[in-house]
Design a protein around this motif. Structure first.
Motif, PDB file in Angstrom:
ATOM      1  N   GLN A 193       0.948  -1.278   0.159  1.00  0.00           N
ATOM      2  CA  GLN A 193       0.105   0.037   0.050  1.00  0.00           C
ATOM      3  C   GLN A 193       0.881   1.173   0.121  1.00  0.00           C
ATOM      4  O   GLN A 193       0.648   2.100  -0.711  1.00  0.00           O
ATOM      5  CB  GLN A 193      -0.851   0.032   1.142  1.00  0.00           C
ATOM      6  CG  GLN A 193      -2.091  -1.255   1.185  1.00  0.00           C
ATOM      7  CD  GLN A 193      -2.834  -1.067   2.436  1.00  0.00           C
ATOM      8  OE1 GLN A 193      -2.471  -0.603   3.418  1.00  0.00           O
ATOM      9  NE2 GLN A 193      -4.041  -1.894   2.482  1.00  0.00           N
ATOM     10  N   GLU A 194       1.675   1.231   0.892  1.00  0.00           N
ATOM     11  CA  GLU A 194       2.772   2.221   1.061  1.00  0.00           C
ATOM     12  C   GLU A 194       3.671   2.482  -0.385  1.00  0.00           C
ATOM     13  O   GLU A 194       3.689   3.845  -0.771  1.00  0.00           O
ATOM     14  CB  GLU A 194       3.884   2.364   2.055  1.00  0.00           C
ATOM     15  CG  GLU A 194       3.107   2.311   3.590  1.00  0.00           C
ATOM     16  CD  GLU A 194       2.084   3.717   3.683  1.00  0.00           C
ATOM     17  OE1 GLU A 194       2.440   4.596   3.453  1.00  0.00           O
ATOM     18  OE2 GLU A 194       1.257   3.360   4.713  1.00  0.00           O
ATOM     19  N   ARG A 195       4.066   1.533  -1.000  1.00  0.00           N
ATOM     20  CA  ARG A 195       4.804   1.455  -2.225  1.00  0.00           C
ATOM     21  C   ARG A 195       3.722   2.133  -3.297  1.00  0.00           C
ATOM     22  O   ARG A 195       4.039   3.028  -4.022  1.00  0.00           O
ATOM     23  CB  ARG A 195       5.320   0.154  -2.500  1.00  0.00           C
ATOM     24  CG  ARG A 195       5.969   0.278  -3.993  1.00  0.00           C
ATOM     25  CD  ARG A 195       6.661  -1.102  -4.305  1.00  0.00           C
ATOM     26  NE  ARG A 195       7.793  -1.493  -3.114  1.00  0.00           N
ATOM     27  CZ  ARG A 195       7.454  -2.407  -2.599  1.00  0.00           C
ATOM     28  NH1 ARG A 195       6.280  -3.223  -2.443  1.00  0.00           N
ATOM     29  NH2 ARG A 195       8.427  -2.737  -1.761  1.00  0.00           N
ATOM     30  N   GLY A 196       2.510   1.691  -3.328  1.00  0.00           N
ATOM     31  CA  GLY A 196       1.678   2.134  -4.214  1.00  0.00           C
ATOM     32  C   GLY A 196       1.384   3.573  -4.153  1.00  0.00           C
ATOM     33  O   GLY A 196       1.199   4.446  -5.163  1.00  0.00           O
ATOM     34  N   LYS A 197       1.340   4.306  -2.868  1.00  0.00           N
ATOM     35  CA  LYS A 197       1.212   5.766  -2.635  1.00  0.00           C
ATOM     36  C   LYS A 197       2.502   6.680  -2.740  1.00  0.00           C
ATOM     37  O   LYS A 197       2.528   7.690  -2.707  1.00  0.00           O
ATOM     38  CB  LYS A 197       0.505   5.917  -1.176  1.00  0.00           C
ATOM     39  CG  LYS A 197      -0.670   5.295  -1.106  1.00  0.00           C
ATOM     40  CD  LYS A 197      -1.352   5.751   0.453  1.00  0.00           C
ATOM     41  CE  LYS A 197      -0.544   5.058   1.485  1.00  0.00           C
ATOM     42  NZ  LYS A 197      -1.026   5.464   2.913  1.00  0.00           N
ATOM     43  N   GLY A 198       3.838   5.871  -2.960  1.00  0.00           N
ATOM     44  CA  GLY A 198       4.822   6.360  -3.067  1.00  0.00           C
ATOM     45  C   GLY A 198       5.607   6.902  -1.848  1.00  0.00           C
ATOM     46  O   GLY A 198       6.268   7.813  -1.855  1.00  0.00           O
TER      47      GLY A 198
END
Length: 276
Positions: A65-70
């Protein structure tokens, strides 16, 4: 007579539930005592495999999730700093739990304003940029934070809390139903459980993590006294403290006093690590 019968029934059921809870539990020594002397045995009703599996799944989902949000590992300098400190602490985890050196450790930095850090069971670590940017910790102070969180994982505090909640939830539901207490009575019993057992246990967990954390820091070559200045900074950043009796954390005064004693106790380890 009816009241006496109900009281006897409640008392007897409590004894039965206690026996069932104890029979379904195992008493474990999750860590060695270390110089700080944390040697309390723990009652576990949930398996470490269950907790570790849930931890891996939750951590993988959160990281994705955090990777997807950058917002995952955005600043290489911050990530390198956090991982370097964490790796030195992890290398000392065997002093309390030899097999922990073989855990699948992961360390990531999340861009978020919260002053926060945590270590899930099995060694899944996250540090929030809010902690780094708002507290401005030195390396020694950041080691105190990460060491404290690693200590929670080494002691399996999450598994212990899950075990307590599993046993208490089952017992409270059955007892409230048999005693005819209804929803209000059951809620009252839940609050009583939290006040008499749940919250004090959480404070005990925090104290254990503080003590193990300063020893991990000292063994890794970080000044254990930095834990004291860290919590002083935390206090300044956090504003008013919660009411001590209802808090799951020790008061700042109690925490600093305890850390002062135990940081001094592990100073020889720190001096020894600096000479290596």
């Amino acid at each position: 007579m009816h009241i006496r019968i109900r009281q006897a029934l409640v008392k007897g059921l409590l004894m039965v539930l206690t026996g069932l809870a104890l029979s379904s539990c195992e008493t474990v020594q999750t860590t060695q005592a270390g110089v700080v002397g944390v040697d309390r045995k723990q009652m576990m009703a949930v398996s470490s495999e269950q907790i570790d599996q849930a931890s891996r799944q939750t951590y993988a989902k959160l990281v994705a999730q955090e990777r997807g949000k950058g917002t995952l590992d955005r600043d290489p300098a911050q990530v390198n700093r956090v991982r370097a400190i964490a790796n030195r602490l992890i290398a000392q985890s065997g002093a309390f739990r030899p097999e922990a050196r073989n855990w699948q450790w992961e360390v990531n930095v999340i861009t978020a304003p919260e002053v926060n850090a945590w270590c899930m069971p099995g060694g899944k670590i996250a540090v929030y940029t809010g902690l780094i940017e708002k507290i401005q910790p030195t390396d020694d102070e950041l080691a105190a934070v990460i060491g404290h969180e690693i200590a929670h994982a080494l002691r399996e505090h999450a598994r212990e809390r899950a075990s307590e909640q599993a046993m208490a939830g089952t017992g409270i539901s059955i007892l409230a139903a048999v005693a005819g207490l209804g929803d209000i009575g059951q809620k009252g019993m839940e609050y009583a459980y939290m006040g008499l057992l749940g919250l004090p246990n959480s404070r005990r967990h925090e104290t254990e993590a503080d003590r193990i954390g300063v020893e991990l820091a000292a063994r890794a070559g970080y000044d254990p006294r930095a834990a004291i200045t860290l919590w002083q900074k935390m206090g300044q950043a956090g504003g008013g403290a919660p009411i001590k009796f209802l808090s799951t954390h020790p008061s700042r005064e109690d925490r600093v006093a305890d850390l002062t004693v135990y940081a001094q106790r592990v100073m020889p380890l720190y001096e020894q690590s600096r000479r290596r």
